[in-house]
Scaffold this active site. Sequence first.
Site, PDB file in Angstrom:
ATOM      1  N   GLY A 179      47.207 -63.122  11.159  1.00 28.85           N
ATOM      2  CA  GLY A 179      47.086 -62.722  12.582  1.00 28.85           C
ATOM      3  C   GLY A 179      47.716 -61.855  12.761  1.00 28.85           C
ATOM      4  N   GLU A 191      49.338 -73.065  20.865  1.00 30.25           N
ATOM      5  CA  GLU A 191      48.348 -72.149  20.460  1.00 30.25           C
ATOM      6  C   GLU A 191      47.400 -72.741  19.298  1.00 30.25           C
ATOM      7  OE1 GLU A 191      49.653 -68.158  20.641  1.00 30.25           O
ATOM      8  OE2 GLU A 191      47.916 -67.423  19.321  1.00 30.25           O
ATOM      9  N   ARG A 223      61.529 -61.492  20.476  1.00 25.96           N
ATOM     10  CA  ARG A 223      60.518 -61.918  19.604  1.00 25.96           C
ATOM     11  C   ARG A 223      60.470 -60.855  18.457  1.00 25.96           C
ATOM     12  NH1 ARG A 223      54.601 -61.522  18.379  1.00 25.96           N
ATOM     13  NH2 ARG A 223      54.736 -59.103  18.946  1.00 25.96           N
ATOM     14  N   GLU A 245      53.175 -64.643  13.040  1.00 29.14           N
ATOM     15  CA  GLU A 245      54.039 -65.119  14.644  1.00 29.14           C
ATOM     16  C   GLU A 245      52.602 -66.087  15.158  1.00 29.14           C
ATOM     17  OE1 GLU A 245      54.338 -66.054  17.459  1.00 29.14           O
ATOM     18  OE2 GLU A 245      54.302 -64.048  18.740  1.00 29.14           O
ATOM     19  N   HIS A 291      48.676 -57.852  23.661  1.00 23.82           N
ATOM     20  CA  HIS A 291      49.326 -57.316  22.733  1.00 23.82           C
ATOM     21  C   HIS A 291      50.708 -56.540  23.214  1.00 23.82           C
ATOM     22  CE1 HIS A 291      47.116 -59.090  19.602  1.00 23.82           C
ATOM     23  NE2 HIS A 291      46.038 -58.694  20.330  1.00 23.82           N
ATOM     24  N   GLU A 333      40.879 -68.145   7.306  1.00 23.37           N
ATOM     25  CA  GLU A 333      40.455 -69.182   6.507  1.00 23.37           C
ATOM     26  C   GLU A 333      39.077 -68.659   5.602  1.00 23.37           C
ATOM     27  OE1 GLU A 333      41.250 -69.158   9.634  1.00 23.37           O
ATOM     28  OE2 GLU A 333      42.130 -71.217  10.024  1.00 23.37           O
TER      29      GLU A 333
END
Length: 180
Positions: A50, A126, A26, A117, A17, A101
Amino acid sequence: MDNNQEYFMSYEDLEIHRLMLEDTSRTEMYRKVINDNRKYFNNKVIMDVGCGTGILSLFCAQVGAKKVYAVEASNIANIAKEIVKENNFVDIIEVIHSKVEDVVLPNNEKVDAIISEWMGFYLLHEGMLDSVLAARDKFLKKDGEMFPESAAIYVAPLFHPYTKSGIILMEHPCLHLLST
Ligand SMILES: C[S@@+](CC[C@H](N)C(=O)[O-])C[C@H]1O[C@@H](n2cnc3c(N)ncnc32)[C@H](O)[C@@H]1O
């Protein structure tokens, strides 16, 4: 341990992170897009798919989001909760420690925008895009916004002296599409 568990355990590591947050092109691009498109965030309900440390959720709250559902499957969610508290956004940002989900929002609420992201090496590596698309189908209002809303992969052939072949892949999320 299945691949999913391994994947989410890798995101428990603060070092990953730190690297993402220090990737200024970014992180600053997300901040700029959110700031330049305040009308899509101000007084709106947002889902951050996320959320990691919660950085994008904080940017949304800073421009006046009414509510941010910050969804994170890995244990970094516990750190995100602390960061939200430290920044006095507990009334706005709700960190949900879960795979997106499996999330159920109160009264099957729909959100005005989804931010995420999700881009990996050569964009798709990913494998997180499927989760973002599932979130879109389940939670986004019909006229809602996706940030980013599209992305492109550019491919160029090249000659490599050792392998005698090769291609270059470049990724480009079209985050700026709604940028003014
Ligand atoms: C590339 S990181 C981005 C973190 C943060 N949004 C940022 O910009 O710094 C992606 C994050 O999404 C989380 N994630 C991936 N798939 C997910 C899913 N299906 N449900 C919830 N979180 C997920 C990962 O654990 C990871 O923390």
